[in-house]
Design an enzyme around this catalytic site. Structure first.
Site, PDB file in Angstrom:
ATOM      1  CB  SER A 150      -0.957  -0.037   1.193  1.00 34.13           C
ATOM      2  OG  SER A 150      -1.908   0.994   1.111  1.00 34.13           O
ATOM      3  CG  ASP A 193     -17.340 -18.109 -10.163  1.00 32.60           C
ATOM      4  OD1 ASP A 193     -16.120 -18.248 -10.323  1.00 32.60           O
ATOM      5  OD2 ASP A 193     -17.988 -18.764  -9.333  1.00 32.60           O
ATOM      6  CG  ASP A 246      -6.445  -2.866  -3.455  1.00 32.40           C
ATOM      7  OD1 ASP A 246      -7.163  -2.315  -2.598  1.00 32.40           O
ATOM      8  OD2 ASP A 246      -5.225  -2.642  -3.568  1.00 32.40           O
ATOM      9  CG  HIS A 259      -5.403  -2.476   0.283  1.00 25.84           C
ATOM     10  ND1 HIS A 259      -4.770  -1.995  -0.840  1.00 25.84           N
ATOM     11  CD2 HIS A 259      -4.854  -1.797   1.336  1.00 25.84           C
ATOM     12  CE1 HIS A 259      -3.887  -1.074  -0.497  1.00 25.84           C
ATOM     13  NE2 HIS A 259      -3.913  -0.924   0.810  1.00 25.84           N
TER      14      HIS A 259
END
Length: 526
Positions: free
Chosen positions: A181, A247, A416, A454
């Site tokens: 990050s 999916d 994220d 994240h």
């Protein structure tokens, strides 16, 4: 290695060079692994076992007497392997990074770098966030903000090397940096601004286009004010719709969108619109659809930022309903929170709003009372450009870093919602354009992890990137496709739930059909 940290430890305290002060230096006894009941992230629950080491706490005094010092911690193992590892920070920093935790993406049961013989160290980046204060308050001081941008990491790197020389008699043979990050941005900052300082850098989910992120995140938050806010039950509805659309595209229904780029192009929020007169948790209103489209769309600046960028790419799809706890999670954690955006940001707001709205007020406008709904970047153009030059780690010219043998690994988690993974993908592609694909392949890798949030939850995300870096830097073994595992913390053991290949960009994991009697296997296929 030469030297004896145990013998020299107590003599390290006191004044050093270049405004560096060592406040304390003391030997620490070996400690066993510990697993907490809860933590903001799965990895944060784990305190890895560490050996006997010398714990050094120091500070670097500021030039401006109104600015805070840069605090740092250096950990010197008794059995040193000649290497060092600098840890990056997170968010707006303001917390001392000790260098004692697991590094980003590490398997939960792996030995800590300190236990492997690395000197480890970290910093608070030059300010301390106090409870109840906005995390951006420090940015009102120019020196504190410049330290946060890049200067503190260089200063602490040099101070840590000096400590190693005093303790062991010689500097480290190899220097590594790992961050996630904000820490990932710091890693890329070091490669761009200080290319001679590190041999290997791992940057996970780096917030490299920092100015763009703050503005785009605020825009997406503003879209959820009033009727645009999406309720928690509707998040589940959207997540199921994304899976229904994408999916099975890889041949297996496993709740992981393994081609998120293709899914982003395919999924349309308009297909979820409520019929006339209808409302509830199984459809979206026009205002809510507009909010989703604001999240997914590109944010455009009215003028170019550092390195010629004038936009920030929108967020992707999948993982919207990853459970929220601290920085772990999808929409609820980062975008929507448990209540619509407020001014000033309230505890129930999404983290992106707390960061972005606070950034508009304290970093760009430098007006704590700013009405964020009326903020326009063109009204603060000079300051926006100044911050971009300081914070945006978007310079694609890594020629000096590559020329001296530096190696770089970037990992983008595709579910994220703290930052857009497409910012990192674009950066890597810009490096390829600047240096050429062949030259880039000689020193840099980009990996993309489908279904991962994240901080590494939602899908397989754990891999020992420190070993990958060391192997590449010291043994010339360039990494190919890797295997990542998904782990569950069951104190004191760790259960592996499943694994996936971690594919080099631009390939994606694909199911490879095997004989009917065998389970399908994974491969990386473009």
């Amino acid at each position: 290695m030469k030297g004896d940290a145990a013998a020299t430890c107590s003599g390290l305290a006191g004044a050093a060079e270049n405004a560096v002060r060592i406040d304390t230096a003391a030997m620490q006894a070996p400690s066993p692994i510990a697993v907490a009941e809860r933590g903001p992230t799965p990895a944060a629950r784990i305190t890895p076992a560490n050996p006997e080491f010398c714990k050094v706490i120091g500070r670097i005094e500021p030039s401006d007497p109104t600015a805070p010092p840069i605090r740092f911690q250096v950990n010197l193992p008794v059995e040193w392997n000649g290497r060092s590892l600098q840890y990056g920070g997170g968010g707006f920093n303001g917390v001392l990074i000790t260098g004692l935790a697991l590094p980003p993406a590490s398997p939960f049961g792996a030995a800590a770098p300190l236990a492997r013989g690395f000197v480890t160290y970290g910093t608070d980046s030059g300010h301390e966030t106090k409870p109840g204060e906005p995390p951006q308050l420090f940015s009102l001081n120019d020196e504190a903000f410049e330290n946060f941008a890049h200067k503190s990491y260089k200063k602490v790197r040099d101070a840590a090397v000096a400590v190693m020389v005093r303790a062991y008699g010689n500097p480290p043979a190899k220097l590594y940096f790992m961050g996630s990050s904000e820490g990932g941005r710091e890693g890329l900052t070091m490669a761009q601004r200080y290319p001679d300082d590190f041999d290997g850098i791992f940057a996970r989910v780096p917030v490299i286009n920092w100015v763009g992120l703050q503005h785009a995140g605020t825009k997406a938050g503003l879209a959820t004010m009033g009727d645009g806010w999406i309720r928690p039950a509707q998040i589940e509805f959207v997540a199921k719709a994304v899976l229904a659309a994408c999916d099975k595209a890889d041949g297996s229904e496993d709740s992981i969108v393994q081609d998120p780029v293709g899914c982003k192009a395919k999924f349309r929020a308009e297909t979820l619109r409520c019929a006339a007169g209808q409302s509830g948790d199984e459809c979206l209103t026009d205002a809510q659809i507009a909010a989703v489209n604001a999240l997914h769309s590109t944010y455009k600046f009215p003028f170019p930022l550092a390195n010629g960028l004038d936009d920030y790419p929108g967020w992707g799809v999948s993982g919207e309903n990853i459970p929220a706890f601290g920085p772990t999670g999808g929409w609820k954690s980062w975008w929507l929170g448990t209540a619509p955006p407020a001014q000033p940001p309230a505890p129930g707001n999404g983290i992106a709003w707390v960061y972005g709205a606070g950034g508009m007020a304290y970093v760009f406008a430098r007006d704590p009372k700013l009405d964020v709904t009326k903020y326009k970047p063109e009204d603060y153009k000079q300051r926006v450009l100044e911050v971009s030059q300081l914070m945006d780690s978007t310079n694609p010219d890594l020629g000096r870093f590559a020329a001296r043998g530096g190696k770089l690994v970037i990992l983008e988690n595709m579910a994220d919602y703290a930052q857009s993974p497409y910012a990192g993908i674009r950066y890597f592609e810009n490096v390829q354009r600047a240096l050429g694909k062949e030259k880039t392949a000689g020193f840099a890798r980009l990996y993309t992890a489908p279904g991962v949030d994240h901080v590494g939850s939602g899908a397989p995300a754990n891999v020992d990137m420190l070993d990958v870096l060391v192997d590449w830097v010291e043994n010339g073994k360039a990494p190919g496709n890797l295997e990542v595992i998904e782990q569950k913390v069951e104190a004191p053991a760790f259960e592996t739930l499943r694994s996936l290949p971690l594919c080099q960009w631009p390939a994606w994991p694909r199911y490879k059909a095997g004989p009917a009697t065998q389970a399908a296997s994974f491969s990386c296929a473009p």
